[in-house]
Design a protein around this motif. Structure first.
Motif, mmCIF file in Angstrom:
data_model
loop_
_atom_site.group_PDB
_atom_site.id
_atom_site.type_symbol
_atom_site.label_atom_id
_atom_site.label_comp_id
_atom_site.label_asym_id
_atom_site.label_seq_id
_atom_site.Cartn_x
_atom_site.Cartn_y
_atom_site.Cartn_z
ATOM 1 N N UNK A 56 0.864 -1.174 0.000
ATOM 2 C CA UNK A 56 0.000 0.000 0.000
ATOM 3 C C UNK A 56 0.901 1.224 0.000
ATOM 4 N N UNK A 57 0.431 2.307 -0.619
ATOM 5 C CA UNK A 57 1.225 3.527 -0.731
ATOM 6 C C UNK A 57 1.549 4.118 0.636
ATOM 7 N N UNK A 58 2.365 5.143 0.658
ATOM 8 C CA UNK A 58 2.874 5.744 1.887
ATOM 9 C C UNK A 58 1.775 6.340 2.764
ATOM 10 N N UNK A 59 2.149 6.722 3.990
ATOM 11 C CA UNK A 59 1.198 7.292 4.948
ATOM 12 C C UNK A 59 0.577 8.579 4.422
ATOM 13 N N UNK A 60 1.363 9.445 3.752
ATOM 14 C CA UNK A 60 0.821 10.699 3.225
ATOM 15 C C UNK A 60 -0.290 10.430 2.216
ATOM 16 N N UNK A 61 -0.118 9.414 1.392
ATOM 17 C CA UNK A 61 -1.147 9.065 0.416
ATOM 18 C C UNK A 61 -2.396 8.542 1.113
ATOM 19 N N UNK A 62 -2.226 7.808 2.221
ATOM 20 C CA UNK A 62 -3.375 7.298 2.959
ATOM 21 C C UNK A 62 -4.180 8.442 3.561
ATOM 22 N N UNK A 63 -3.507 9.483 4.071
ATOM 23 C CA UNK A 63 -4.204 10.617 4.664
ATOM 24 C C UNK A 63 -5.029 11.368 3.629
ATOM 25 N N UNK A 64 -4.555 11.432 2.394
ATOM 26 C CA UNK A 64 -5.258 12.145 1.345
ATOM 27 C C UNK A 64 -6.271 11.266 0.629
ATOM 28 N N UNK A 65 -6.358 10.005 0.990
ATOM 29 C CA UNK A 65 -7.325 9.106 0.374
ATOM 30 C C UNK A 65 -6.884 8.561 -0.968
ATOM 31 N N UNK A 66 -5.611 8.707 -1.321
ATOM 32 C CA UNK A 66 -5.108 8.188 -2.592
ATOM 33 C C UNK A 66 -4.211 7.001 -2.315
ATOM 34 N N UNK A 67 -4.799 5.819 -2.332
ATOM 35 C CA UNK A 67 -4.049 4.595 -2.073
ATOM 36 C C UNK A 67 -4.382 3.591 -3.162
ATOM 37 N N UNK A 68 -3.447 2.689 -3.378
ATOM 38 C CA UNK A 68 -3.671 1.561 -4.267
ATOM 39 C C UNK A 68 -2.876 0.392 -3.692
ATOM 40 N N UNK A 69 -3.448 -0.796 -3.735
ATOM 41 C CA UNK A 69 -2.802 -1.973 -3.159
ATOM 42 C C UNK A 69 -2.440 -2.953 -4.258
ATOM 43 N N UNK A 70 -1.323 -3.627 -4.078
ATOM 44 C CA UNK A 70 -0.905 -4.700 -4.962
ATOM 45 C C UNK A 70 -0.871 -5.982 -4.139
ATOM 46 N N UNK A 71 -1.617 -6.992 -4.588
ATOM 47 C CA UNK A 71 -1.711 -8.250 -3.855
ATOM 48 C C UNK A 71 -1.258 -9.388 -4.767
ATOM 49 N N UNK A 72 -0.357 -10.215 -4.251
ATOM 50 C CA UNK A 72 0.090 -11.414 -4.959
ATOM 51 C C UNK A 72 -0.275 -12.606 -4.080
ATOM 52 N N UNK A 73 -1.483 -13.139 -4.230
ATOM 53 C CA UNK A 73 -1.916 -14.231 -3.351
ATOM 54 C C UNK A 73 -1.188 -15.540 -3.657
ATOM 55 N N UNK A 74 -1.008 -16.330 -2.587
ATOM 56 C CA UNK A 74 -0.420 -17.660 -2.733
ATOM 57 C C UNK A 74 -1.492 -18.710 -2.999
ATOM 58 N N UNK A 75 -2.683 -18.472 -2.500
ATOM 59 C CA UNK A 75 -3.794 -19.398 -2.658
ATOM 60 C C UNK A 75 -5.107 -18.674 -2.465
ATOM 61 N N UNK A 76 -6.191 -19.427 -2.559
ATOM 62 C CA UNK A 76 -7.518 -18.822 -2.448
ATOM 63 C C UNK A 76 -7.757 -18.239 -1.054
ATOM 64 N N UNK A 77 -7.053 -18.727 -0.057
ATOM 65 C CA UNK A 77 -7.245 -18.221 1.308
ATOM 66 C C UNK A 77 -6.890 -16.736 1.420
ATOM 67 N N UNK A 78 -6.108 -16.198 0.495
ATOM 68 C CA UNK A 78 -5.725 -14.785 0.501
ATOM 69 C C UNK A 78 -6.788 -13.883 -0.127
ATOM 70 N N UNK A 79 -7.874 -14.471 -0.622
ATOM 71 C CA UNK A 79 -8.926 -13.679 -1.258
ATOM 72 C C UNK A 79 -9.603 -12.746 -0.254
ATOM 73 N N UNK A 80 -9.648 -13.142 0.999
ATOM 74 C CA UNK A 80 -10.284 -12.293 2.014
ATOM 75 C C UNK A 80 -9.566 -10.943 2.132
ATOM 76 N N UNK A 81 -8.242 -10.958 2.080
ATOM 77 C CA UNK A 81 -7.477 -9.714 2.141
ATOM 78 C C UNK A 81 -7.789 -8.799 0.972
#
Length: 144
Positions: free
Chosen positions: A44-69
């Protein structure tokens, strides 16, 4: 390549054997992953980006159990890039099905950005493509 095979390749469920669009000189830099200090599967982007509401996440799941995240990030309104290249095809299909249902239920959208890589965007997020701007004005070099 048949239409079912093309659709499966588009969804990232099978390898795309069409090498017409790939550059052999492309190499992935290994040092780029070391810059992240959080869990390597979620970035997830830096703290400053989180405060301004501009975030994007990159997820590389290992299995279906990571779908919840993935679902929890998306419910918070964070666009999520899901990289399924490290998963088995069966689990990858389940995650794609989950992501499609998630985006449909929350009125978002899902878009394939590369083989087995998808972008999930919430309803209030607009995707801007660089190609459309160049075509609308006649292109960069067509300045007459």
């Amino acid at each position: 390549m048949g239409s079912v095979r093309k659709a499966s390749a588009w969804l990232g469920l099978v390898e795309d054997n069409d090498d017409r669009y790939y550059d052999d000189e492309y190499t992935e830099e290994a040092g780029s992953r070391e810059a992240w200090v959080t869990d390597p599967r979620v970035r997830v982007a830096s703290e400053a980006a989180q405060e301004q509401g501009r975030r994007i996440a990159t997820v590389t799941p290992d299995g279906f159990r990571d779908a919840r995240g993935i679902g929890e990030l998306f419910r918070e309104g964070v666009p999520v890039i899901v990289n399924l290249t490290a998963m088995e095809p069966g689990d990858a299909k389940r995650v794609v099905d989950f992501a499609a249902g998630l985006t449909f239920g929350l009125r978002g959208s899902i878009e394939r950005v590369a083989t087995r890589v998808f972008l999930l965007t919430p309803a209030d997020t607009q995707i801007v493509s660089g190609e459309a701007a160049g075509r609308a004005t006649g292109g960069f070099f067509n300045q007459s």
